[in-house]
Write a protein that holds these residues in place. Structure first.
Motif, PDB file in Angstrom:
ATOM      1  N   LYS A 178       0.852  -1.187   0.000  1.00  0.00           N
ATOM      2  CA  LYS A 178       0.000   0.000   0.000  1.00  0.00           C
ATOM      3  C   LYS A 178       0.889   1.239   0.000  1.00  0.00           C
ATOM      4  CE  LYS A 178      -3.772   2.290   2.438  1.00  0.00           C
ATOM      5  NZ  LYS A 178      -4.679   2.276   3.599  1.00  0.00           N
ATOM      6  N   VAL A 179       0.739   2.091  -1.059  1.00  0.00           N
ATOM      7  CA  VAL A 179       1.547   3.304  -1.209  1.00  0.00           C
ATOM      8  C   VAL A 179       0.585   4.491  -1.250  1.00  0.00           C
ATOM      9  CG1 VAL A 179       3.230   4.539  -2.602  1.00  0.00           C
ATOM     10  CG2 VAL A 179       3.282   2.015  -2.488  1.00  0.00           C
ATOM     11  N   THR A 180       0.894   5.499  -0.417  1.00  0.00           N
ATOM     12  CA  THR A 180       0.062   6.703  -0.351  1.00  0.00           C
ATOM     13  C   THR A 180       0.963   7.926  -0.554  1.00  0.00           C
ATOM     14  OG1 THR A 180      -1.433   5.626   1.209  1.00  0.00           O
ATOM     15  CG2 THR A 180      -1.569   8.027   1.021  1.00  0.00           C
ATOM     16  N   TYR A 181       0.595   8.848  -1.433  1.00  0.00           N
ATOM     17  CA  TYR A 181       1.354  10.089  -1.644  1.00  0.00           C
ATOM     18  C   TYR A 181       0.455  11.268  -1.316  1.00  0.00           C
ATOM     19  CZ  TYR A 181      -1.104  10.244  -6.135  1.00  0.00           C
ATOM     20  OH  TYR A 181      -2.073  10.294  -7.123  1.00  0.00           O
ATOM     21  N   ARG A 182       1.085  12.382  -0.867  1.00  0.00           N
ATOM     22  CA  ARG A 182       0.317  13.512  -0.384  1.00  0.00           C
ATOM     23  C   ARG A 182       0.132  14.628  -1.461  1.00  0.00           C
ATOM     24  NH1 ARG A 182       3.492  12.339   4.319  1.00  0.00           N
ATOM     25  NH2 ARG A 182       2.178  11.659   6.061  1.00  0.00           N
TER      26      ARG A 182
ATOM     27  N   ILE B 264       2.606   6.605 -12.104  1.00  0.00           N
ATOM     28  CA  ILE B 264       2.383   5.395 -11.305  1.00  0.00           C
ATOM     29  C   ILE B 264       2.492   4.178 -12.213  1.00  0.00           C
ATOM     30  CG2 ILE B 264       0.745   4.140  -9.869  1.00  0.00           C
ATOM     31  CD1 ILE B 264      -0.435   6.880  -9.095  1.00  0.00           C
ATOM     32  N   ASN B 265       3.297   3.203 -11.795  1.00  0.00           N
ATOM     33  CA  ASN B 265       3.438   1.918 -12.486  1.00  0.00           C
ATOM     34  C   ASN B 265       3.141   0.796 -11.467  1.00  0.00           C
ATOM     35  OD1 ASN B 265       4.375   3.196 -14.895  1.00  0.00           O
ATOM     36  ND2 ASN B 265       6.416   3.363 -13.966  1.00  0.00           N
ATOM     37  N   LYS B 266       2.155  -0.039 -11.781  1.00  0.00           N
ATOM     38  CA  LYS B 266       1.774  -1.124 -10.855  1.00  0.00           C
ATOM     39  C   LYS B 266       1.899  -2.470 -11.549  1.00  0.00           C
ATOM     40  CE  LYS B 266      -2.348   0.085  -9.665  1.00  0.00           C
ATOM     41  NZ  LYS B 266      -3.652   0.043  -8.933  1.00  0.00           N
ATOM     42  N   SER B 267       2.350  -3.474 -10.788  1.00  0.00           N
ATOM     43  CA  SER B 267       2.398  -4.866 -11.237  1.00  0.00           C
ATOM     44  C   SER B 267       2.247  -5.747 -10.004  1.00  0.00           C
ATOM     45  CB  SER B 267       3.701  -5.153 -11.997  1.00  0.00           C
ATOM     46  OG  SER B 267       4.824  -4.973 -11.141  1.00  0.00           O
ATOM     47  N   GLY B 268       2.159  -7.018 -10.221  1.00  0.00           N
ATOM     48  CA  GLY B 268       1.977  -7.916  -9.086  1.00  0.00           C
ATOM     49  C   GLY B 268       0.517  -8.080  -8.735  1.00  0.00           C
ATOM     50  N   PHE B 269       0.253  -8.346  -7.446  1.00  0.00           N
ATOM     51  CA  PHE B 269      -1.105  -8.677  -7.010  1.00  0.00           C
ATOM     52  C   PHE B 269      -1.450  -7.889  -5.744  1.00  0.00           C
ATOM     53  CE2 PHE B 269       0.698 -12.357  -9.082  1.00  0.00           C
ATOM     54  CZ  PHE B 269      -0.242 -12.670 -10.038  1.00  0.00           C
ATOM     55  N   GLY B 270      -2.610  -7.236  -5.767  1.00  0.00           N
ATOM     56  CA  GLY B 270      -3.139  -6.586  -4.589  1.00  0.00           C
ATOM     57  C   GLY B 270      -2.429  -5.327  -4.185  1.00  0.00           C
ATOM     58  N   ASN B 271      -1.671  -4.686  -5.052  1.00  0.00           N
ATOM     59  CA  ASN B 271      -0.957  -3.464  -4.701  1.00  0.00           C
ATOM     60  C   ASN B 271      -1.873  -2.248  -4.980  1.00  0.00           C
ATOM     61  OD1 ASN B 271       1.601  -4.756  -4.108  1.00  0.00           O
ATOM     62  ND2 ASN B 271       1.724  -5.136  -6.319  1.00  0.00           N
ATOM     63  N   THR B 272      -1.773  -1.273  -4.061  1.00  0.00           N
ATOM     64  CA  THR B 272      -2.567  -0.030  -4.210  1.00  0.00           C
ATOM     65  C   THR B 272      -1.650   1.185  -4.132  1.00  0.00           C
ATOM     66  OG1 THR B 272      -3.024   0.098  -1.842  1.00  0.00           O
ATOM     67  CG2 THR B 272      -4.608  -1.097  -3.195  1.00  0.00           C
ATOM     68  N   VAL B 273      -1.910   2.159  -5.022  1.00  0.00           N
ATOM     69  CA  VAL B 273      -1.186   3.448  -5.008  1.00  0.00           C
ATOM     70  C   VAL B 273      -2.251   4.531  -5.101  1.00  0.00           C
ATOM     71  CG1 VAL B 273       0.495   4.933  -6.137  1.00  0.00           C
ATOM     72  CG2 VAL B 273       0.811   2.429  -6.117  1.00  0.00           C
ATOM     73  N   GLU B 274      -2.358   5.371  -4.088  1.00  0.00           N
ATOM     74  CA  GLU B 274      -3.407   6.387  -4.069  1.00  0.00           C
ATOM     75  C   GLU B 274      -2.932   7.615  -3.331  1.00  0.00           C
ATOM     76  OE1 GLU B 274      -6.691   4.429  -2.219  1.00  0.00           O
ATOM     77  OE2 GLU B 274      -5.702   4.280  -0.268  1.00  0.00           O
ATOM     78  N   GLN B 275      -3.661   8.747  -3.591  1.00  0.00           N
ATOM     79  CA  GLN B 275      -3.313  10.013  -2.966  1.00  0.00           C
ATOM     80  C   GLN B 275      -4.077  10.142  -1.664  1.00  0.00           C
ATOM     81  OE1 GLN B 275      -4.062  13.398  -5.484  1.00  0.00           O
ATOM     82  NE2 GLN B 275      -2.966  14.844  -4.106  1.00  0.00           N
ATOM     83  N   ASP B 276      -3.395  10.720  -0.702  1.00  0.00           N
ATOM     84  CA  ASP B 276      -3.990  10.933   0.622  1.00  0.00           C
ATOM     85  C   ASP B 276      -4.828  12.189   0.569  1.00  0.00           C
ATOM     86  OD1 ASP B 276      -4.713  10.952   3.232  1.00  0.00           O
ATOM     87  OD2 ASP B 276      -2.700  11.278   4.028  1.00  0.00           O
TER      88      ASP B 276
END
Length: 223
Positions: free
Chosen positions: A201-205, A211-223
């Motif tokens: 889980k990755v959060t940026y402010r 954003i580049n995503k791979s794998g399983f169940g990963n999240t990248v979102e803004q706070d």
């Protein structure tokens, strides 16, 4: 003088039954039944001589009585001797010097199985977050398990891997790469965010990172 008053004649008449009995015994004639002799006739009236001899009767009960006494003594002796032997053996077994069971040339002992200690798995880290301040443009990395760190970015590249790590990044990063499993990452600002692995889980402010995503169940979102 009256011949009936002759003392010698009277003695001969009294001794005549004994003489006849002795002659009968020598000839093998059986005597009266029961092994006893008939009593002699009473002395004639007026006899003042010595007391008449009484026939002796052989007694067989005394010999039987002696045999029983000897048998009882033998039985008592056997019981006493056996008890002494048993008591001596028991006393020797309880004595300190009594030999112990041996086998193979040495004293027999019971082997003790060594105990196997179960390793204790390391628990989650409870240390406080650490702050690392690198040089401008330098690269930083976080790895391991259950780490809790705080990084300061000055146009730096940050690489995060491992499991169950918690990372807080301040400043501006050019690139943040997150891999591994169950990592939680917080970023102030970044130009590019790459997320791979599983359940990160990755959060940026702020900002608009690539954003580049791979794998399983990963999240990248803004706070």
């Amino acid at each position: 003088m009256n011949p009936d008053d002759d003392p010698e004649k009277r003695i001969q008449e009294l001794e005549r039954p004994l003489t006849n009995q002795a002659q009968t015994s020598e000839l093998g004639t059986a005597g009266p039944p029961g092994g006893w002799l008939p009593p002699p006739p009473p002395p004639p009236p007026g006899y003042y001589g010595p007391p008449m001899p009484q026939p002796s009767v052989p007694s067989s009960s005394s010999g039987l009585r002696v045999g029983w006494i000897v048998l009882v003594l033998l039985v008592v002796g056997l019981f006493v001797g056996g008890g002494v032997i048993v008591w001596t053996n028991l006393a020797n077994r309880s004595a300190p010097g009594f030999p112990s069971i041996s086998g193979g040339g040495g004293t027999f002992t019971t082997a003790t199985r060594p105990s196997r200690a179960t390793p204790t798995p390391p628990g989650p880290s409870s240390s406080a977050a650490t702050v690392a301040t690198p040089a401008p443009g330098a690269s930083q990395s976080v790895a391991g398990v259950n780490a809790n760190k705080e990084l300061a970015c000055d146009d730096s590249v940050v690489t995060i891997s491992g499991m169950n790590n918690t990372v807080a990044i301040t400043g501006h990063c050019t690139l943040v790469q997150v891999s591994g499993m169950n990592n939680v990452v917080t970023i102030d600002a970044a130009d590019t965010i790459d997320a791979s692995g599983m359940d990160n889980k990755v959060t940026y402010r702020g900002g608009s990172p690539k954003i580049n995503k791979s794998g399983f169940g990963n999240t990248v979102e803004q706070d």
